[in-house]
Motif scaffolding. Structure first.
Motif, PDB file in Angstrom:
ATOM      1  N   ASN A   1      -2.677  17.030   9.826  1.00 17.80           N
ATOM      2  CA  ASN A   1      -3.785  16.578  10.018  1.00 17.80           C
ATOM      3  C   ASN A   1      -5.020  16.114   9.944  1.00 17.80           C
ATOM      4  O   ASN A   1      -5.916  15.572  10.536  1.00 17.80           O
ATOM      5  N   SER A   2      -3.964  14.947   9.556  1.00 13.30           N
ATOM      6  CA  SER A   2      -4.618  13.459   9.506  1.00 13.30           C
ATOM      7  C   SER A   2      -5.191  13.027   8.268  1.00 13.30           C
ATOM      8  O   SER A   2      -5.979  12.558   8.276  1.00 13.30           O
ATOM      9  N   ASN A   3      -6.068  14.357   7.681  1.00 15.14           N
ATOM     10  CA  ASN A   3      -5.818  13.875   5.985  1.00 15.14           C
ATOM     11  C   ASN A   3      -5.060  12.758   4.977  1.00 15.14           C
ATOM     12  O   ASN A   3      -3.917  12.688   5.312  1.00 15.14           O
ATOM     13  N   GLU A   4      -5.819  12.311   4.174  1.00 14.87           N
ATOM     14  CA  GLU A   4      -4.837  10.633   3.642  1.00 14.87           C
ATOM     15  C   GLU A   4      -4.806  10.200   2.430  1.00 14.87           C
ATOM     16  O   GLU A   4      -6.864  10.151   2.554  1.00 14.87           O
ATOM     17  N   ILE A   5      -4.495   9.543   1.818  1.00 16.57           N
ATOM     18  CA  ILE A   5      -4.943   9.126   0.555  1.00 16.57           C
ATOM     19  C   ILE A   5      -3.770   7.690   0.986  1.00 16.57           C
ATOM     20  O   ILE A   5      -3.012   7.403   0.877  1.00 16.57           O
ATOM     21  N   VAL A   6      -5.355   6.321   0.693  1.00 18.14           N
ATOM     22  CA  VAL A   6      -4.207   4.857   0.957  1.00 18.14           C
ATOM     23  C   VAL A   6      -4.310   4.636  -0.232  1.00 18.14           C
ATOM     24  O   VAL A   6      -6.323   4.488  -0.953  1.00 18.14           O
ATOM     25  N   ILE A   7      -3.354   3.649  -1.144  1.00 14.13           N
ATOM     26  CA  ILE A   7      -3.333   3.789  -2.936  1.00 14.13           C
ATOM     27  C   ILE A   7      -3.633   2.547  -1.881  1.00 14.13           C
ATOM     28  O   ILE A   7      -2.174   1.660  -1.506  1.00 14.13           O
ATOM     29  N   ASP A   8      -4.611   1.394  -2.291  1.00 14.02           N
ATOM     30  CA  ASP A   8      -4.198  -0.221  -1.992  1.00 14.02           C
ATOM     31  C   ASP A   8      -3.513  -0.989  -3.118  1.00 14.02           C
ATOM     32  O   ASP A   8      -4.790  -1.325  -3.572  1.00 14.02           O
ATOM     33  N   THR A   9      -2.529  -1.526  -3.181  1.00 17.25           N
ATOM     34  CA  THR A   9      -2.198  -1.566  -4.601  1.00 17.25           C
ATOM     35  C   THR A   9      -2.196  -3.649  -4.995  1.00 17.25           C
ATOM     36  O   THR A   9      -2.541  -4.107  -5.379  1.00 17.25           O
ATOM     37  N   VAL A  10      -2.850  -4.457  -3.813  1.00 13.72           N
ATOM     38  CA  VAL A  10      -2.452  -5.435  -2.912  1.00 13.72           C
ATOM     39  C   VAL A  10      -4.787  -5.277  -3.812  1.00 13.72           C
ATOM     40  O   VAL A  10      -5.102  -6.728  -4.848  1.00 13.72           O
ATOM     41  N   ALA A  11      -5.293  -4.665  -3.001  1.00 16.79           N
ATOM     42  CA  ALA A  11      -7.125  -5.097  -3.488  1.00 16.79           C
ATOM     43  C   ALA A  11      -7.693  -4.421  -4.352  1.00 16.79           C
ATOM     44  O   ALA A  11      -8.766  -4.363  -5.037  1.00 16.79           O
ATOM     45  N   GLY A  12      -6.504  -3.079  -5.191  1.00 12.82           N
ATOM     46  CA  GLY A  12      -6.738  -2.183  -5.951  1.00 12.82           C
ATOM     47  C   GLY A  12      -7.827  -1.315  -6.247  1.00 12.82           C
ATOM     48  O   GLY A  12      -8.115  -0.533  -6.311  1.00 12.82           O
ATOM     49  N   ASP A  13      -7.459  -0.638  -4.330  1.00 14.11           N
ATOM     50  CA  ASP A  13      -8.570  -0.425  -4.027  1.00 14.11           C
ATOM     51  C   ASP A  13      -7.960   1.744  -3.538  1.00 14.11           C
ATOM     52  O   ASP A  13      -7.127   1.881  -2.914  1.00 14.11           O
ATOM     53  N   ILE A  14      -8.819   2.897  -3.667  1.00 14.88           N
ATOM     54  CA  ILE A  14      -7.833   4.343  -3.523  1.00 14.88           C
ATOM     55  C   ILE A  14      -9.271   5.044  -2.520  1.00 14.88           C
ATOM     56  O   ILE A  14     -10.403   4.742  -2.289  1.00 14.88           O
ATOM     57  N   ASN A  15      -8.960   5.168  -1.270  1.00 14.58           N
ATOM     58  CA  ASN A  15      -9.417   5.322  -0.102  1.00 14.58           C
ATOM     59  C   ASN A  15      -8.977   6.848   0.413  1.00 14.58           C
ATOM     60  O   ASN A  15      -8.083   7.375   0.467  1.00 14.58           O
ATOM     61  N   ILE A  16      -9.802   7.776   0.050  1.00 13.30           N
ATOM     62  CA  ILE A  16      -9.113   9.506   0.319  1.00 13.30           C
ATOM     63  C   ILE A  16      -9.896   9.612   1.788  1.00 13.30           C
ATOM     64  O   ILE A  16     -11.057   9.423   1.955  1.00 13.30           O
ATOM     65  N   THR A  17      -9.300  10.518   2.925  1.00  7.40           N
ATOM     66  CA  THR A  17     -10.093  10.614   3.494  1.00  7.40           C
ATOM     67  C   THR A  17      -9.820  12.012   4.270  1.00  7.40           C
ATOM     68  O   THR A  17      -8.792  12.480   4.217  1.00  7.40           O
TER      69      THR A  17
ATOM     70  N   SER B   1       0.923  -1.062  -0.126  1.00  6.90           N
ATOM     71  CA  SER B   1      -0.142  -0.187   0.595  1.00  6.90           C
ATOM     72  C   SER B   1       0.561   1.105   0.589  1.00  6.90           C
ATOM     73  O   SER B   1       1.797   0.881   0.417  1.00  6.90           O
ATOM     74  N   ILE B   2       0.449   2.073  -0.812  1.00  5.95           N
ATOM     75  CA  ILE B   2       1.221   3.660  -0.280  1.00  5.95           C
ATOM     76  C   ILE B   2      -0.624   4.687  -0.022  1.00  5.95           C
ATOM     77  O   ILE B   2      -1.020   4.978  -0.356  1.00  5.95           O
ATOM     78  N   ILE B   3       0.924   5.241   1.418  1.00  5.64           N
ATOM     79  CA  ILE B   3      -0.533   5.627   2.204  1.00  5.64           C
ATOM     80  C   ILE B   3       0.400   6.734   1.889  1.00  5.64           C
ATOM     81  O   ILE B   3       1.419   7.776   2.134  1.00  5.64           O
ATOM     82  N   ILE B   4      -0.190   8.545   2.018  1.00  4.51           N
ATOM     83  CA  ILE B   4      -0.104   9.522   1.553  1.00  4.51           C
ATOM     84  C   ILE B   4      -0.937  10.248   2.599  1.00  4.51           C
ATOM     85  O   ILE B   4      -2.419  10.384   2.881  1.00  4.51           O
ATOM     86  N   THR B   5      -0.332  11.424   4.532  1.00  4.27           N
ATOM     87  CA  THR B   5      -0.842  11.401   5.403  1.00  4.27           C
ATOM     88  C   THR B   5      -0.100  13.406   5.909  1.00  4.27           C
ATOM     89  O   THR B   5       0.950  13.178   5.865  1.00  4.27           O
ATOM     90  N   ASP B   6      -1.160  14.058   5.763  1.00  3.59           N
ATOM     91  CA  ASP B   6      -0.576  15.139   5.629  1.00  3.59           C
ATOM     92  C   ASP B   6      -0.461  15.250   7.888  1.00  3.59           C
ATOM     93  O   ASP B   6      -1.078  14.213   8.663  1.00  3.59           O
TER      94      ASP B   6
END
Length: 132
Positions: free
Chosen positions: A8-24, A1-6
């Motif tokens: 303020n805990s805003n987050e982009i998670v690219i799950d390379t195994v499941a093929g999902d992208i989550n933006i919080t 997975s690739i995780i980008i966090t700032d």
């Protein structure tokens, strides 16, 4: 997975195994563009803890290959300058009590008109109409 966090805990998670992208985001996510297209191969689901608002400067078009279903837990309001309804088959309405109010009413049928009641039918008209 690739995780980008700032900070303020805003987050982009690219799950390379499941093929999902989550933006919080802690607050709001804004998309600004000339046009935005969503093209999933299956479903779009929108859930809000409170309200969903839709607005267009001109028109809103909705289309479904089968069923469109709307459900309100309380009141349902429809307001327009003119309303046109057309059913290719039957149109049925059901309510505990039904009231229609207008300055005039016109009804046209190509065949017969039936009025059915389990009790007495009353007419409150200024003329001497007969139903028989």
């Amino acid at each position: 997975s690739i995780i980008i966090t700032d900070k303020n805990s805003n987050e982009i998670v690219i799950d390379t195994v499941a093929g999902d992208i989550n933006i919080t985001a802690n607050n709001t996510i804004n998309f600004n563009a000339k046009d935005i297209n969503l093209n999933p191969s299956h479903n779009i689901t929108a859930n809000a803890g409170m309200n969903i608002t839709e607005s267009a400067g001109v028109d809103i078009f909705q289309s479904a290959g089968a069923l469109i279903s709307q459900n309100a837990g309380a009141d349902y309001t429809l307001s327009a300058a003119n309303i046109f309804e057309e059913a290719k088959g039957e149109k049925k309405s059901k309510a505990k009590d039904l009231m229609e109010i207008g300055s005039s009413k016109s009804s046209t049928t190509e065949k017969e008109t039936k009025f059915n009641t389990k009790s007495q039918m009353k007419s409150n008209s200024g003329d001497k109409s007969n139903f028989y």
